[in-house]
Design a protein around this motif. Structure first.
Motif, PDB file in Angstrom:
ATOM      1  N   ILE A 226       0.836  -1.205   0.000  1.00 39.77           N
ATOM      2  CA  ILE A 226       0.000   0.000   0.000  1.00 39.77           C
ATOM      3  C   ILE A 226       0.875   1.262   0.000  1.00 39.77           C
ATOM      4  O   ILE A 226       0.623   2.215  -0.733  1.00 39.77           O
ATOM      5  N   GLU A 227       1.925   1.236   0.805  1.00 40.28           N
ATOM      6  CA  GLU A 227       2.751   2.437   0.940  1.00 40.28           C
ATOM      7  C   GLU A 227       3.660   2.621  -0.276  1.00 40.28           C
ATOM      8  O   GLU A 227       3.990   3.747  -0.658  1.00 40.28           O
ATOM      9  N   LYS A 230       1.249   3.823  -3.031  1.00 38.80           N
ATOM     10  CA  LYS A 230       0.553   5.072  -2.634  1.00 38.80           C
ATOM     11  C   LYS A 230      -0.881   5.125  -3.164  1.00 38.80           C
ATOM     12  O   LYS A 230      -1.381   6.183  -3.567  1.00 38.80           O
ATOM     13  N   PRO A 232      -4.882   4.597  -2.384  1.00 37.80           N
ATOM     14  CA  PRO A 232      -5.732   4.592  -1.192  1.00 37.80           C
ATOM     15  C   PRO A 232      -6.364   3.208  -0.983  1.00 37.80           C
ATOM     16  O   PRO A 232      -6.492   2.440  -1.931  1.00 37.80           O
ATOM     17  N   HIS A 247      -4.106   5.234   9.220  1.00 34.44           N
ATOM     18  CA  HIS A 247      -3.210   5.375   8.071  1.00 34.44           C
ATOM     19  C   HIS A 247      -3.704   6.467   7.126  1.00 34.44           C
ATOM     20  O   HIS A 247      -4.899   6.541   6.835  1.00 34.44           O
ATOM     21  N   GLN A 249      -3.666   6.766   4.044  1.00 39.37           N
ATOM     22  CA  GLN A 249      -4.291   6.333   2.787  1.00 39.37           C
ATOM     23  C   GLN A 249      -5.641   5.635   2.997  1.00 39.37           C
ATOM     24  O   GLN A 249      -6.267   5.189   2.052  1.00 39.37           O
ATOM     25  N   PHE A 334      -3.972  11.117  -5.704  1.00 36.25           N
ATOM     26  CA  PHE A 334      -4.501  10.894  -4.363  1.00 36.25           C
ATOM     27  C   PHE A 334      -3.725  11.691  -3.307  1.00 36.25           C
ATOM     28  O   PHE A 334      -2.497  11.626  -3.251  1.00 36.25           O
ATOM     29  N   PRO A 336      -2.930  12.058   0.542  1.00 33.31           N
ATOM     30  CA  PRO A 336      -3.070  11.417   1.852  1.00 33.31           C
ATOM     31  C   PRO A 336      -3.833  12.341   2.801  1.00 33.31           C
ATOM     32  O   PRO A 336      -3.790  13.567   2.648  1.00 33.31           O
TER      33      PRO A 336
END
Lengths: 540, 540
Positions: A226-227, A230, A232, A247, A249, A334, A336
């Motif tokens: 996920i990180e 990046k 969501p 988190h 996201q 997106f 954050p």
């Protein structure tokens, strides 16, 4: 080594430290061995309570053990075992049984169902592996096989232990670890290319972080994925909080028409959904109201990888996540967001409490070590809007949906992770089924906070079809502590009372606290209204 | 006629007036039909409570009905259904289920176990007949078949009702009554001669009046037989009170080494035992400590007639009793005794109560309309010495032996026979499993007296193997009435307090009364000591 001792050793090797259950004469000498071992035996008031506690323990620690007597004990954990099977909770069910030598001439022994085979047949319908330890020569390998299958499939398993076998000698067995499913490099490369193509083209991809990620212990992999990308993410009803909801996201919990609009649109208007280990159950999809286009979906499950309509056999969830981390990052718009704050709650003087404000208030009391356990009903639906801090620190039986899970589950949580504290959300109908387990909580000095969503009956059914069968006898829930000799209780009708009760509960760290929240009979969360509108169509 | 309506009609034709259960969305529209019928729906706090209530109702009236939802409901009555199977209680279990049309593509619907077939497979292990009403053309005949088999075998049956079938039309069906098993006149004559020979030679014959006499409704036949032959009789643990214990020929309850000496010797020194419908279970025989010579025994069961070692196939219990009434009376020395009186009980001031005196005291409070229901444990063993007035006005799960039966069973008794009053004897361990059903009792205005044999845990196991697993959290049982909003409670330590509490309970006819009798942890009845000495030998 004696069969009973070997079983204990095999349990200890899973990292398990507690066994839940109630004894009986067919399992008494195994209990004696248990009590002489490093395992701690936790006795509940009912066998089903032990079953739910072991299930919660297994969800927290990856393995749980339940130990009961034959017939009356075994069948009393049928329901909790079925739930563990449906929702992939790795629980070992051990049942004592009449001795092999006692069964000669087919006598009418107490706790016998129909035949001596019946209980085994019943558990075959709800466990991934079964064994009756009736032969000392094979008992060792049977124990190893059942435990290994539980660990591999994350489903419950069943061991029946005739009482005259407990002290018989058997051979210790170590099964070879499962060969990872070998996968053709060509297939892996194809999958990579297909995923890369779909993701890199996408303008608004979204990840669904599903419950099976937790069951197979892949949260760290998923977080990296996920990180790295990046993108969501949302979670599902069963997988709520599989990645911390703080988190940046994290968008929210997706459940078809039962979702908030912002979450629903993020998923249903996405041009690339990457669903990792979701279980597409009716409740998780808002009664199949989800609108997801298969052609724009990557569906990763323990058994298969689907990209669009193309299947890539043998690519495991783990393998997929590993590969994805190597992909180049897509360019996305997106932004954050700061998910660490929840709106403050200022109780209004003299204002009667409603479900929406109840959740808003509870939200401000959730701490980093809070584990939220929600019973089925509006306790579950409303609580989807709580902001849970830790990884998988929320759970509920959101698929099999047995009432009365949450209170005994808090016992499992208490022993699985003593640094955590359980926050139990239960309906009044559910609580009448499970309140006796507050006694177990009191006995062992646990300290959950139990919030009773008291709407005078089975509120979920009222919008579908109302009748006296939805009513229950009103109880003074807050006074149960007086019966069991330990704990605090509060009855609250207004917001200020609720706030004060939650403050008192937060400070009571030595015993259970029950907060009886008196709600209007027809009050419910927006999510429940959305769900029951859909359920109603299906009743007939 | 619609399937749901036909099911209701078929139930009504059995004479049943009440249905026990908890609803759920898969059974909601059938509940709606039930509520529009003449049947009264009784909602309990737990499904198992409903199961035990329906079982007790069936024992009293010859048919009981339980109606629950799929999965979570069905599996929660697995244990109570197994008990009904083992102890021959004719209960119809109706489970709602997902609609046939919903099952297409095998979706993950809530309350689903593993496959949609699983619940049916499970109930096949503990019911005499099963049907899934998935075809309107056959639903009518399937309903008729299951109900007829329940009535013939006196075992539970299972009907699964997919929710989209409830309103479908089906054909009404009437099955032909079962042909009585035809029996060769030659065999009947032989059996008569053999029985006459054995009985007329006997100096001290004795009759064992067993539980199956009650289950097959033959008490009147048996009474005629007993009074015609003027032979003394005993009953068994399961069949206690099958004929009134006030009868001048009644000797007591026989249970092998667990019997009083006078009863044990009357049976074991008899030169002709006529056992009618006994179930030779381990508890009934004092763990197979009974000493009975087959050569001097006439054993009449629903399936067979054995005289000595000779079998007379096709001679039913009913036929045998009919024949025996025609035999000449044997000449015997037996002197009828006055069984209408029990020793008076004078409470001693300041004396701590013990089990033996507790039973002596309760005995003086038993009235003609008292139905005694005993939970397994010393509540059962000690209560074998109570003098019950009516026919089959005592029952307990003395074979399958599930704890927590007695409190919910009193709900079944309350609705089965409103002129009767239940006296519930339960252990504290059992009561912690079932106390929530006092709420159901309060809700419906029933008035049982519940006596808790409070010996601080699972007392039956202590003599076998003691440990902390036999302990339970102490509760203030007498205060439960305050939680559920109705009822009286008394905590008694001394004889005078007990007597006063029983007097108050007798006079409280509008709500439940709980009497928490604080006994010494190791106190138990003589019968339990005799039993556990034998059980202990079998634990290993």
């Amino acid at each position: 080594m004696r069969i009973g001792e070997y079983l204990i050793k095999a349990i200890e090797e899973t990292g398990t430290k507690h066994v839940f259950g109630i004894q009986g004469d067919y399992v008494l000498n195994f209990y004696s061995q248990l009590c002489n071992s490093r395992l701690k035996v936790i006795n509940t008031c009912t066998e089903q309570g032990a079953g739910f506690a072991a299930d919660a323990y297994a969800r927290m620690r990856g393995f749980g053990v339940l130990c009961v007597t034959y017939g009356v004990g075994g069948l009393s954990v049928a329901n909790s075992t079925a739930q563990a099977y449906a929702e992939r909770s790795p629980v070992l069910v051990i049942s004592g049984a009449p001795g092999v030598s006692e069964r000669q001439n087919n006598p009418l022994l107490h706790h016998r169902i129909s035949s001596f085979q019946a209980q085994f047949n019943i558990f075959r319908e709800m466990t991934c592996a079964q064994a009756v330890l009736e032969d000392p020569d094979t008992a060792g390998i049977e124990i190893a096989r059942v435990i290994k299958t539980i660990q591999e499939t994350k489903r419950p398993g069943y061991i029946e232990l005739p009482r005259d076998m407990v002290d018989k000698d058997t051979y210790e067995q170590v099964l070879a670890p499962q060969e990872p499913v070998s996968c053709d490099q060509e297939i892996i490369d194809q999958a990579c290319r297909a995923a890369l193509e779909m993701i890199s083209k996408a303008k608004n991809p979204v990840i669904i972080a599903g419950v099976e990620v937790h069951r197979f212990g892949l949260q760290d992999f998923l977080l990296k994925f996920i990180e790295h990308l990046k993108i969501p993410f949302v979670t599902g009803v069963l997988g709520k909080s599989v990645i911390t909801e703080n988190h940046p996201q994290f968008l929210g919990v997706y459940a078809g028409a039962m979702s908030p609009d912002s979450v629903r649109l993020a998923v249903e208007r996405s041009d690339c959904i990457i669903a990792i280990g979701p279980m597409l159950t009716d409740l998780a999809t808002g009664m199949f109201t989800h609108h997801v286009r298969p052609a724009q979906t990557i569906l990763v499950s323990p058994e298969n990888l689907l990209i669009g309509s193309h299947s890539y056999p043998g690519v495991s969830m783990e393998k997929f996540l590993e590969l994805m981390i190597l992909l180049p990052q897509p360019k996305l718009n997106f932004q954050p967001q700061d998910n660490t704050q929840v709106p403050s709650f200022i109780p209004q003087s003299g204002k009667k409490i409603c479900v929406e404000r109840l959740i808003a208030c509870i939200n401000t009391f959730i701490e980093d070590n809070t584990v939220v356990i929600a019973d089925v009903g509006d306790a579950l639906f409303a609580s989807l809007d709580l902001r849970v801090h830790g990884d998988t620190d929320y759970f509920s039986p959101a698929y099999y949906a047995s009432l009365g899970f949450a209170v005994p589950a808090s016992i499992g949580v208490g022993f699985a992770a003593s640094e955590k504290r359980a926050l139990v959300l239960t309906g009044d109908g559910s609580f009448q089924m499970s309140a006796m387990e507050l006694s177990t909580i009191a006995r062992y000095g646990l300290n959950p906070v139990v919030i009773v969503f008291n709407n005078s009956g089975y509120g979920t059914f009222r919008p579908m079809l109302d009748g006296s069968f939805n009513d229950i006898q009103p109880w003074e829930y807050a006074d149960i502590a007086k019966i069991i000799g330990k704990g605090k209780g509060y009855t609250v009708l207004e917001e200020e009372e609720l706030y004060a009760a939650l403050e008192a509960a937060r400070d009571n760290k030595i015993s259970p606290t029950v907060i009886d929240v008196r709600l209007d009979k027809y009050d419910c969360s927006l999510r429940m209204r959305q769900l029951t509108d859909n359920l109603k169509k299906r009743v007939k």
